[in-house]
Design an enzyme around this catalytic site. Sequence first.
Site, PDB file in Angstrom:
ATOM      1  N   MET B   1       0.902  -1.312  -0.043  1.00 37.88           N
ATOM      2  CA  MET B   1      -0.213  -0.424   0.289  1.00 37.88           C
ATOM      3  C   MET B   1       0.805   1.126   0.101  1.00 37.88           C
ATOM      4  SD  MET B   1      -3.417  -0.178   1.230  1.00 37.88           S
ATOM      5  CE  MET B   1      -4.783  -1.770   0.724  1.00 37.88           C
ATOM      6  N   PRO B   2       0.397   2.548  -0.447  1.00 35.78           N
ATOM      7  CA  PRO B   2      -0.382   3.029  -0.962  1.00 35.78           C
ATOM      8  C   PRO B   2      -0.767   1.818  -3.332  1.00 35.78           C
ATOM      9  CG  PRO B   2       0.325   4.334  -0.749  1.00 35.78           C
ATOM     10  CD  PRO B   2       1.475   3.046  -0.739  1.00 35.78           C
ATOM     11  N   LEU B   3      -2.137   1.759  -3.217  1.00 44.01           N
ATOM     12  CA  LEU B   3      -2.062   0.882  -4.123  1.00 44.01           C
ATOM     13  C   LEU B   3      -2.976   1.859  -5.052  1.00 44.01           C
ATOM     14  CD1 LEU B   3      -2.338  -2.051  -6.210  1.00 44.01           C
ATOM     15  CD2 LEU B   3      -4.734  -2.055  -4.831  1.00 44.01           C
ATOM     16  N   ARG B  40       2.594   1.008  -4.931  1.00 43.86           N
ATOM     17  CA  ARG B  40       1.930  -0.230  -6.565  1.00 43.86           C
ATOM     18  C   ARG B  40       1.044   0.177  -7.433  1.00 43.86           C
ATOM     19  NH1 ARG B  40       4.492  -3.185  -2.896  1.00 43.86           N
ATOM     20  NH2 ARG B  40       5.582  -5.279  -3.909  1.00 43.86           N
TER      21      ARG B  40
ATOM     22  N   ASP C   7      -5.868   2.853  -2.914  1.00 40.11           N
ATOM     23  CA  ASP C   7      -5.900   2.473  -1.893  1.00 40.11           C
ATOM     24  C   ASP C   7      -5.443   2.519  -0.723  1.00 40.11           C
ATOM     25  OD1 ASP C   7      -8.403   1.781  -3.248  1.00 40.11           O
ATOM     26  OD2 ASP C   7      -8.079  -0.479  -2.647  1.00 40.11           O
TER      27      ASP C   7
END
Lengths: 63, 63, 63, 63, 63, 63
Positions: B1-3, B40, C7
Amino acid sequence: MPLVRVDMIKGRTIEQKRAMVKEVTESMVKTLNCKKEAVRIIITEKEKEDLGVGGILHSDTDG
Amino acid sequence: MPLVRVDMIKGRTIEQKRAMVKEVTESMVKTLNCKKEAVRIIITEKEKEDLGVGGILHSDTDG
Amino acid sequence: MPLVRVDMIKGRTIEQKRAMVKEVTESMVKTLNCKKEAVRIIITEKEKEDLGVGGILHSDTDG
Amino acid sequence: MPLVRVDMIKGRTIEQKRAMVKEVTESMVKTLNCKKEAVRIIITEKEKEDLGVGGILHSDTDG
Amino acid sequence: MPLVRVDMIKGRTIEQKRAMVKEVTESMVKTLNCKKEAVRIIITEKEKEDLGVGGILHSDTDG
Amino acid sequence: MPLVRVDMIKGRTIEQKRAMVKEVTESMVKTLNCKKEAVRIIITEKEKEDLGVGGILHSDTDG
């Protein structure tokens, strides 16, 4: 429900997809106490050039 | 995270993807105070006929 | 388009969200050559108990 | 907003997509009281071998 | 399938959700020629501070 | 990668989430031949009033 979406690098065979769908569904049923028929899985295959980790395209780091 | 998932119209070059992944990752690190390696990014390219705005397919309004 | 979905772990301030949306949008415009107004960002904050890495809940490994 | 994402089995014609985008947008406007221009729809078509229901690939159950 | 995911600003009543699910499902059946029972809809409500358009948080532009 | 997103009805305990993450990760490793550390799972819990099946809210059919 449950709905399971799997994003993975392109290149698995249909046998691998078949086994994954079977095993993941069984894991969901066992741990979440849901009905087998209720588990839906959607697979999305990604090219390495469509993934970035740490600011670098996956196609640049992984042959 | 973050994604980070980016959906965009098909047609960018790999150089544009590479630059986008680099710049967006740096923006995340700078503003969210997260580690670079943790960011990511997943890119999905869409055809214009798979997008609708205001009830009209994007392929019908944009050559 | 582009549509960006982020996210991230819960806990950022609104100032961090504001800065992130600004910076990421500028990165998109700069690298993808799109209009600023066209960039949409959707943020989703996740609890640590709703994330798993390597088979372990994030709430079990990260205080 | 609203953002509508539709995942469906591959094989619909562009006429079907056009009609779906039109009708779904009108349904959103009518029931959610939003502006037509604000409704965005993203279509994703899936192969049957990328779907699993009840632990079985859709390509194994549906010719 | 089809799977429909709707992201919208928080604040609709359950009556609006009920009507939307009914109308959108009927639109899908009518245009995609699928079975009513096969249409699944997942609603996600978003806070204005979790949306960005043109680099600005929606909570900063829309009271 | 693989990235696994699980949408499920609200109400599972943290023990169920912990077990699900463990079992699903093992199923992914076994069938896709990936590294355990590479498997990421994101859980999203949904209220019954945010799900529609066959045009009807889940909260209207399931007590």
